[in-house]
Design a protein around this motif. Structure first.
Motif, PDB file in Angstrom:
ATOM      1  N   TRP A  31      -5.446   6.619  -0.291  1.00 32.35           N
ATOM      2  CA  TRP A  31      -6.254   6.613  -1.507  1.00 32.35           C
ATOM      3  C   TRP A  31      -7.668   6.270  -1.074  1.00 32.35           C
ATOM      4  CZ3 TRP A  31      -8.700   2.382  -4.096  1.00 32.35           C
ATOM      5  CH2 TRP A  31      -9.163   2.662  -5.382  1.00 32.35           C
ATOM      6  N   LYS A  32      -8.623   7.107  -1.450  1.00 33.11           N
ATOM      7  CA  LYS A  32     -10.012   6.885  -1.052  1.00 33.11           C
ATOM      8  C   LYS A  32     -10.875   6.699  -2.290  1.00 33.11           C
ATOM      9  CE  LYS A  32      -9.717   9.421   3.258  1.00 33.11           C
ATOM     10  NZ  LYS A  32     -10.266  10.480   4.094  1.00 33.11           N
ATOM     11  N   MET A  33     -11.765   5.718  -2.194  1.00 33.66           N
ATOM     12  CA  MET A  33     -12.692   5.451  -3.279  1.00 33.66           C
ATOM     13  C   MET A  33     -14.106   5.456  -2.706  1.00 33.66           C
ATOM     14  SD  MET A  33     -12.806   2.344  -6.094  1.00 33.66           S
ATOM     15  CE  MET A  33     -13.217   1.005  -4.998  1.00 33.66           C
ATOM     16  N   ALA A  34     -14.899   6.427  -3.162  1.00 30.24           N
ATOM     17  CA  ALA A  34     -16.312   6.476  -2.804  1.00 30.24           C
ATOM     18  C   ALA A  34     -17.057   5.613  -3.811  1.00 30.24           C
ATOM     19  CB  ALA A  34     -16.825   7.909  -2.844  1.00 30.24           C
ATOM     20  N   VAL A  35     -17.793   4.645  -3.306  1.00 30.74           N
ATOM     21  CA  VAL A  35     -18.466   3.652  -4.137  1.00 30.74           C
ATOM     22  C   VAL A  35     -19.968   3.856  -4.012  1.00 30.74           C
ATOM     23  CG1 VAL A  35     -18.860   1.173  -4.386  1.00 30.74           C
ATOM     24  CG2 VAL A  35     -16.593   2.006  -3.810  1.00 30.74           C
ATOM     25  N   LEU A  45     -14.102   3.106   0.646  1.00 25.58           N
ATOM     26  CA  LEU A  45     -12.941   2.244   0.817  1.00 25.58           C
ATOM     27  C   LEU A  45     -11.733   3.170   0.906  1.00 25.58           C
ATOM     28  CD1 LEU A  45     -12.056  -1.072  -0.684  1.00 25.58           C
ATOM     29  CD2 LEU A  45     -10.438   0.762  -1.069  1.00 25.58           C
ATOM     30  N   SER A  46     -10.994   3.077   2.000  1.00 26.11           N
ATOM     31  CA  SER A  46      -9.779   3.876   2.186  1.00 26.11           C
ATOM     32  C   SER A  46      -8.587   2.938   2.239  1.00 26.11           C
ATOM     33  CB  SER A  46      -9.846   4.677   3.489  1.00 26.11           C
ATOM     34  OG  SER A  46     -10.919   5.581   3.462  1.00 26.11           O
ATOM     35  N   LEU A  47      -7.569   3.259   1.471  1.00 22.22           N
ATOM     36  CA  LEU A  47      -6.345   2.461   1.436  1.00 22.22           C
ATOM     37  C   LEU A  47      -5.200   3.341   1.922  1.00 22.22           C
ATOM     38  CD1 LEU A  47      -4.891  -0.190   0.431  1.00 22.22           C
ATOM     39  CD2 LEU A  47      -4.458   1.076  -1.668  1.00 22.22           C
ATOM     40  N   TYR A  48      -4.689   3.021   3.098  1.00 27.26           N
ATOM     41  CA  TYR A  48      -3.571   3.764   3.678  1.00 27.26           C
ATOM     42  C   TYR A  48      -2.279   3.094   3.222  1.00 27.26           C
ATOM     43  CZ  TYR A  48      -7.118   6.062   6.399  1.00 27.26           C
ATOM     44  OH  TYR A  48      -8.224   6.798   6.761  1.00 27.26           O
ATOM     45  N   LYS A  58      -3.156  -0.674   4.553  1.00 28.27           N
ATOM     46  CA  LYS A  58      -4.306  -0.973   5.408  1.00 28.27           C
ATOM     47  C   LYS A  58      -5.582  -0.502   4.726  1.00 28.27           C
ATOM     48  CE  LYS A  58      -1.759  -0.867   9.726  1.00 28.27           C
ATOM     49  NZ  LYS A  58      -0.689  -1.511   9.097  1.00 28.27           N
ATOM     50  N   LEU A  59      -6.581  -1.386   4.702  1.00 26.70           N
ATOM     51  CA  LEU A  59      -7.898  -1.054   4.159  1.00 26.70           C
ATOM     52  C   LEU A  59      -8.833  -0.678   5.294  1.00 26.70           C
ATOM     53  CD1 LEU A  59      -8.645  -3.867   1.558  1.00 26.70           C
ATOM     54  CD2 LEU A  59      -8.213  -1.465   1.082  1.00 26.70           C
ATOM     55  N   LYS A  60      -9.613   0.361   5.080  1.00 23.54           N
ATOM     56  CA  LYS A  60     -10.626   0.765   6.056  1.00 23.54           C
ATOM     57  C   LYS A  60     -11.862   1.227   5.304  1.00 23.54           C
ATOM     58  CE  LYS A  60      -7.479   1.962   9.742  1.00 23.54           C
ATOM     59  NZ  LYS A  60      -7.074   2.916  10.726  1.00 23.54           N
ATOM     60  N   PHE A  87      -4.249  -7.814  -2.593  1.00 23.41           N
ATOM     61  CA  PHE A  87      -4.890  -6.718  -3.322  1.00 23.41           C
ATOM     62  C   PHE A  87      -4.527  -5.380  -2.679  1.00 23.41           C
ATOM     63  CE2 PHE A  87      -8.625  -3.894  -2.850  1.00 23.41           C
ATOM     64  CZ  PHE A  87      -8.691  -3.389  -4.141  1.00 23.41           C
ATOM     65  N   ALA A  88      -4.699  -5.277  -1.366  1.00 21.36           N
ATOM     66  CA  ALA A  88      -4.430  -4.020  -0.657  1.00 21.36           C
ATOM     67  C   ALA A  88      -2.956  -3.643  -0.746  1.00 21.36           C
ATOM     68  CB  ALA A  88      -4.861  -4.136   0.803  1.00 21.36           C
ATOM     69  N   ASN A  89      -2.073  -4.592  -0.463  1.00 25.06           N
ATOM     70  CA  ASN A  89      -0.643  -4.286  -0.500  1.00 25.06           C
ATOM     71  C   ASN A  89      -0.173  -3.951  -1.910  1.00 25.06           C
ATOM     72  OD1 ASN A  89      -0.110  -4.522   2.253  1.00 25.06           O
ATOM     73  ND2 ASN A  89       0.161  -6.725   2.108  1.00 25.06           N
ATOM     74  N   GLY A  90      -0.636  -4.713  -2.893  1.00 22.76           N
ATOM     75  CA  GLY A  90      -0.235  -4.454  -4.275  1.00 22.76           C
ATOM     76  C   GLY A  90      -0.699  -3.097  -4.763  1.00 22.76           C
ATOM     77  N   LEU A  91      -1.956  -2.763  -4.500  1.00 18.96           N
ATOM     78  CA  LEU A  91      -2.467  -1.459  -4.921  1.00 18.96           C
ATOM     79  C   LEU A  91      -1.741  -0.336  -4.180  1.00 18.96           C
ATOM     80  CD1 LEU A  91      -4.417  -0.007  -6.776  1.00 18.96           C
ATOM     81  CD2 LEU A  91      -6.168  -0.204  -4.996  1.00 18.96           C
ATOM     82  N   GLY A  92      -1.488  -0.532  -2.899  1.00 19.73           N
ATOM     83  CA  GLY A  92      -0.725   0.457  -2.135  1.00 19.73           C
ATOM     84  C   GLY A  92       0.679   0.648  -2.692  1.00 19.73           C
ATOM     85  N   GLU A  93       1.319  -0.447  -3.083  1.00 16.57           N
ATOM     86  CA  GLU A  93       2.665  -0.360  -3.648  1.00 16.57           C
ATOM     87  C   GLU A  93       2.658   0.331  -5.008  1.00 16.57           C
ATOM     88  OE1 GLU A  93       4.102  -4.343  -1.251  1.00 16.57           O
ATOM     89  OE2 GLU A  93       3.720  -4.494  -3.399  1.00 16.57           O
ATOM     90  N   ILE A  94       1.623   0.094  -5.800  1.00 13.12           N
ATOM     91  CA  ILE A  94       1.524   0.756  -7.105  1.00 13.12           C
ATOM     92  C   ILE A  94       1.311   2.261  -6.922  1.00 13.12           C
ATOM     93  CG2 ILE A  94       0.054   0.981  -9.155  1.00 13.12           C
ATOM     94  CD1 ILE A  94      -0.216  -2.124  -9.036  1.00 13.12           C
ATOM     95  N   ILE A  95       0.491   2.645  -5.964  1.00 11.74           N
ATOM     96  CA  ILE A  95       0.295   4.078  -5.686  1.00 11.74           C
ATOM     97  C   ILE A  95       1.601   4.688  -5.181  1.00 11.74           C
ATOM     98  CG2 ILE A  95      -0.928   5.742  -4.229  1.00 11.74           C
ATOM     99  CD1 ILE A  95      -3.338   3.743  -4.363  1.00 11.74           C
ATOM    100  N   TYR A  96       2.290   3.977  -4.300  1.00 10.81           N
ATOM    101  CA  TYR A  96       3.596   4.436  -3.809  1.00 10.81           C
ATOM    102  C   TYR A  96       4.564   4.627  -4.983  1.00 10.81           C
ATOM    103  CZ  TYR A  96       8.199   4.202  -1.624  1.00 10.81           C
ATOM    104  OH  TYR A  96       9.493   4.458  -1.258  1.00 10.81           O
ATOM    105  N   LEU A  97       4.599   3.644  -5.888  1.00 10.40           N
ATOM    106  CA  LEU A  97       5.474   3.745  -7.064  1.00 10.40           C
ATOM    107  C   LEU A  97       5.116   4.953  -7.917  1.00 10.40           C
ATOM    108  CD1 LEU A  97       5.860   0.116  -8.427  1.00 10.40           C
ATOM    109  CD2 LEU A  97       7.669   1.632  -7.624  1.00 10.40           C
ATOM    110  N   SER A  98       3.839   5.147  -8.129  1.00 13.50           N
ATOM    111  CA  SER A  98       3.378   6.281  -8.924  1.00 13.50           C
ATOM    112  C   SER A  98       3.889   7.591  -8.339  1.00 13.50           C
ATOM    113  CB  SER A  98       1.853   6.270  -8.982  1.00 13.50           C
ATOM    114  OG  SER A  98       1.370   7.410  -9.627  1.00 13.50           O
TER     115      SER A  98
END
Length: 181
Positions: A31-35, A45-48, A58-60, A87-98
């Motif tokens: 998931w990538k967010m251009a800020v 911000l990239s969330l793997y 993982k945040l990069k 924050f990173a793990n929770g958001l990653g898990e929510i995207i995975y769930l989605s």
């Protein structure tokens, strides 16, 4: 979780306002967010989230580095970095769930919780809010509060720890959606 809108991140005593565009790639599991930060320019911000079931997300990117540096340089850096990891793990898990809930026959969620790997995410709906609570290994809870729910989805996502030792709201991320898919 692709979309666009405005956001605010509060880290300790500093608040950063930004506009953003985000995109999620199922193939790359990122998931990538251009800020766009006024007077600073654009950052990424990239969330793997591909390994959330085993080793976590993982945040990069330079926006992730900005957040990490702000938290690391504080006297309570251990607690602060724990918030960032949750924050990173929770958001990653929510995207995975989605992604997994969109598959036919997925049995990932029950009446009040969803399972990602060995971790349970507790969820509830109250007063036009969908709350998803994620406990880390120490039992501290990061809340993902989707609010102003409409038939097109939420209008706002607030992410914050429920037990904030340093001060109220020492870590908080808010995304206001103009468009969310």
């Amino acid at each position: 979780m692709s979309g666009e809108g405005r956001g605010r991140i509060k880290i300790l005593s500093s608040t950063t306002l930004f506009s953003y565009e985000s995109v999620s790639s199922t193939e790359e599991k990122v998931w990538k967010m251009a800020v766009d930060i006024p007077l600073h320019g654009s950052e990424l911000l990239s969330l793997y989230w591909g390994d959330v079931e085993r080793s976590g997300a993982k945040l990069k990117g330079n926006f992730a580095r900005r957040i990490y540096t702000s938290l690391r340089n504080h006297q309570d850096s251990k607690d602060n970095l724990s918030h960032l990891k949750s924050f990173a793990n929770g958001l990653g898990e929510i995207i995975y769930l989605s992604e997994s809930l969109s598959q036919v026959g997925s049995k990932t969620c029950s009446k009040s919780k969803c399972r990602v790997g060995t971790r349970d995410l507790l969820w509830s709906i109250r007063n036009e809010h969908l709350f998803i609570d994620r406990a880390n290994d120490q039992g501290n809870i990061m809340r993902f509060d989707f609010s102003s729910l409409t038939s097109n989805g939420p209008k706002r996502l607030s992410i914050y720890p429920l037990d904030n030792k340093q001060s109220k709201d020492s870590f908080k991320v808010e995304l206001f959606f103009n468009r969310c898919e």
